[in-house]
Write a protein that holds these residues in place. Sequence first.
Motif, PDB file in Angstrom:
ATOM      1  N   ARG A  38     -14.678   8.956   2.205  1.00  0.00           N
ATOM      2  CA  ARG A  38     -15.653   8.260   3.058  1.00  0.00           C
ATOM      3  C   ARG A  38     -15.990   6.867   2.515  1.00  0.00           C
ATOM      4  N   SER A  39     -16.051   6.738   1.226  1.00  0.00           N
ATOM      5  CA  SER A  39     -16.426   5.459   0.614  1.00  0.00           C
ATOM      6  C   SER A  39     -15.396   4.363   0.849  1.00  0.00           C
ATOM      7  N   LYS A  40     -14.180   4.714   1.216  1.00  0.00           N
ATOM      8  CA  LYS A  40     -13.106   3.733   1.436  1.00  0.00           C
ATOM      9  C   LYS A  40     -12.897   3.414   2.917  1.00  0.00           C
ATOM     10  N   ARG A  41     -13.487   4.189   3.792  1.00  0.00           N
ATOM     11  CA  ARG A  41     -13.190   4.056   5.233  1.00  0.00           C
ATOM     12  C   ARG A  41     -13.620   2.728   5.829  1.00  0.00           C
ATOM     13  N   ARG A  42     -14.764   2.210   5.451  1.00  0.00           N
ATOM     14  CA  ARG A  42     -15.240   0.940   6.016  1.00  0.00           C
ATOM     15  C   ARG A  42     -14.277  -0.201   5.674  1.00  0.00           C
ATOM     16  N   GLN A  43     -13.863  -0.267   4.411  1.00  0.00           N
ATOM     17  CA  GLN A  43     -12.937  -1.325   3.999  1.00  0.00           C
ATOM     18  C   GLN A  43     -11.596  -1.181   4.710  1.00  0.00           C
ATOM     19  N   LEU A  44     -11.103   0.043   4.846  1.00  0.00           N
ATOM     20  CA  LEU A  44      -9.828   0.261   5.545  1.00  0.00           C
ATOM     21  C   LEU A  44      -9.944  -0.116   7.016  1.00  0.00           C
ATOM     22  N   PHE A  45     -11.076   0.199   7.633  1.00  0.00           N
ATOM     23  CA  PHE A  45     -11.300  -0.198   9.023  1.00  0.00           C
ATOM     24  C   PHE A  45     -11.247  -1.717   9.154  1.00  0.00           C
ATOM     25  N   ASP A  46     -11.915  -2.411   8.237  1.00  0.00           N
ATOM     26  CA  ASP A  46     -11.891  -3.882   8.260  1.00  0.00           C
ATOM     27  C   ASP A  46     -10.475  -4.422   8.051  1.00  0.00           C
ATOM     28  N   ASP A  47      -9.717  -3.793   7.163  1.00  0.00           N
ATOM     29  CA  ASP A  47      -8.336  -4.223   6.908  1.00  0.00           C
ATOM     30  C   ASP A  47      -7.452  -4.026   8.141  1.00  0.00           C
ATOM     31  N   VAL A  48      -7.604  -2.891   8.808  1.00  0.00           N
ATOM     32  CA  VAL A  48      -6.832  -2.627  10.029  1.00  0.00           C
ATOM     33  C   VAL A  48      -7.219  -3.636  11.098  1.00  0.00           C
TER      34      VAL A  48
END
Length: 111
Positions: A81-91
């Motif tokens: 969960r802690s990585k999802r926001r950054q991955l969303f921004d990267d996508v």
Amino acid sequence: MGAARALYFNQQAFEAEANPLCLTCEDYADEIAVFWIFPDNLLAVVLFEAMRTQWRTGFAGPTGLEYSVLPTLFQLHDVKRSKRRQLFDDVRAMEIEVLSMFAEQRPSSED
């Protein structure tokens, strides 16, 4: 963002032209761009690639990705969960780059 462009259009060209003709990547070696992905960005690229069939389209072509697929992809790839926001921004950053490519390829109203 060059990786997003190369990833999307190299694969698209290969699938459209090579597979029906039973060709391999080696047959297109001169046309396929090589790019490096930093390890920290690999999962974002994997997620973006997994969403390649999830484009929303309108009369002018693709308008963006269908984000409702991301939770399923996060689960499939065991994303914390802690990585999802950054991955969303990267996508989203890769999506914006590909959308700008689509806009560049779209015929202008003056043509």
